[in-house]
Write an enzyme that holds these catalytic residues in place. Structure first.
Site, mmCIF file in Angstrom:
data_model
loop_
_atom_site.group_PDB
_atom_site.id
_atom_site.type_symbol
_atom_site.label_atom_id
_atom_site.label_comp_id
_atom_site.label_asym_id
_atom_site.label_seq_id
_atom_site.Cartn_x
_atom_site.Cartn_y
_atom_site.Cartn_z
ATOM 1 N N ALA A 98 0.804 -1.220 0.000
ATOM 2 C CA ALA A 98 0.000 0.000 0.000
ATOM 3 C C ALA A 98 0.839 1.274 0.000
ATOM 4 C CB ALA A 98 -0.920 0.010 1.216
ATOM 5 N N LYS A 99 2.047 1.203 0.567
ATOM 6 C CA LYS A 99 2.978 2.334 0.639
ATOM 7 C C LYS A 99 2.329 3.561 1.267
ATOM 8 C CE LYS A 99 5.497 0.626 -3.402
ATOM 9 N NZ LYS A 99 4.567 -0.469 -3.773
ATOM 10 N N ARG A 100 1.651 3.369 2.375
ATOM 11 C CA ARG A 100 0.897 4.426 3.029
ATOM 12 C C ARG A 100 1.744 5.166 4.062
ATOM 13 N NH1 ARG A 100 -2.384 3.017 -0.575
ATOM 14 N NH2 ARG A 100 -4.605 2.622 -0.181
#
Length: 270
Positions: A98-100
């Protein structure tokens, strides 16, 4: 549930594998123009990948972008995939790509969505906003926080190799995660396969911490170099991700089996 690190270690032992298969339904792999409700092609594609490859993996990794691009139907399909994995293969950890990261309540909402609603065992995160942005994730001691560090894309050097206080920025990130952010022992690093010399440096910086390694194969990463540089003293410490290298094959089971075997061969001759 148990800690992510424990579940991952148990699955690596059970499967004898360091391979992670990415569940990334790119438009050319799944019928982009067919309504999701017409038989739910995203779910059926994911189910086929899982059913053919689960014997050979230590983890699965869906990339949320491909599901979010299909709107609410795509998220519903991902939820069905997660439910399928939970019921049919509960011992296999699932990493949400997700690379949040964000501040305050926004990051808390991301954590609730990814961990509590979708049920991921671990998620990928960006360190760019600093520790407070990741704290809602870091506080989940039973879940894994897979933090971007040294990536394999061509533009990575735009920022990651800038010098900061006598060290490269990516090295500062690695050291900060290992020494400050990993107080609950739930942090991992994303280390691209295309820079094995940096993998070796990262291993020296962070000790036995596990690395998620994308970029083997089509992106140019060489498996033997990755394993030589990145394995920890126990012969683990790496999650080798393959997405299209497996999922575009007409024989996904064969492709996954061959990749897992190649990893193990290189581990033995190390």
């Amino acid at each position: 549930m148990g800690k992510f690190s424990e579940r991952l270690s148990a699955r690596m032992e059970e499967s004898g594998s360091l391979l992670c298969v990415g569940l990334d339904p790119a438009p050319d792999l799944v019928f982009e123009d067919e309504p999701v409700g017409a038989g739910d092609p995203l779910f059926e594609w994911g189910r086929q990948v899982i059913s053919q490859t689960h014997r050979f993996v230590c983890a699965f990794k869906p990339n949320l972008a491909f599901y979010e691009a299909r709107g609410s139907g795509g998220i519903a399909s991902l939820e069905r995939i997660m439910e399928y994995l939970g019921s049919e293969h509960p011992g296999i950890p699932v990493i949400g790509d997700a690379k949040r990261a964000d501040i305050g309540t926004t990051s808390e909402a991301y954590a609730r969505f990814l961990f509590d609603r979708l049920g991921f065992d671990a998620v990928t995160l960006s360190p760019w906003l600093g520790r407070d942005a990741l704290q809602p994730f870091l506080d989940r001691g039973e879940r894994g926080c897979v933090i971007l560090c040294r990536t394999s894309n061509p533009g990575a050097d735009d920022l990651q190799t800038l010098e900061v206080g006598g060290e490269l920025l990516w090295q500062r990130v690695a050291r900060m995660v290992a020494e400050e952010w990993n107080s609950l022992g739930n942090c991992l690093l994303v280390m691209g396969a295309t820079r094995p010399e940096d993998l070796r440096t990262a291993r020296e910086l962070v000790g036995d911490m596990t690395f998620l390694v994308p970029g083997v194969g089509p992106q140019g990463g060489r498996l033997e170099e990755v394993l030589e540089a990145g394995l920890n003293p126990d012969g683990r410490g790496l999650i080798i991700n393959s997405s299209r290298g497996v999922t575009t094959s007409s024989d996904m089971a064969g492709a996954a089996s061959q990749m897992a075997a190649a990893i193990n061969t290189a581990r033995r001759i190390r």
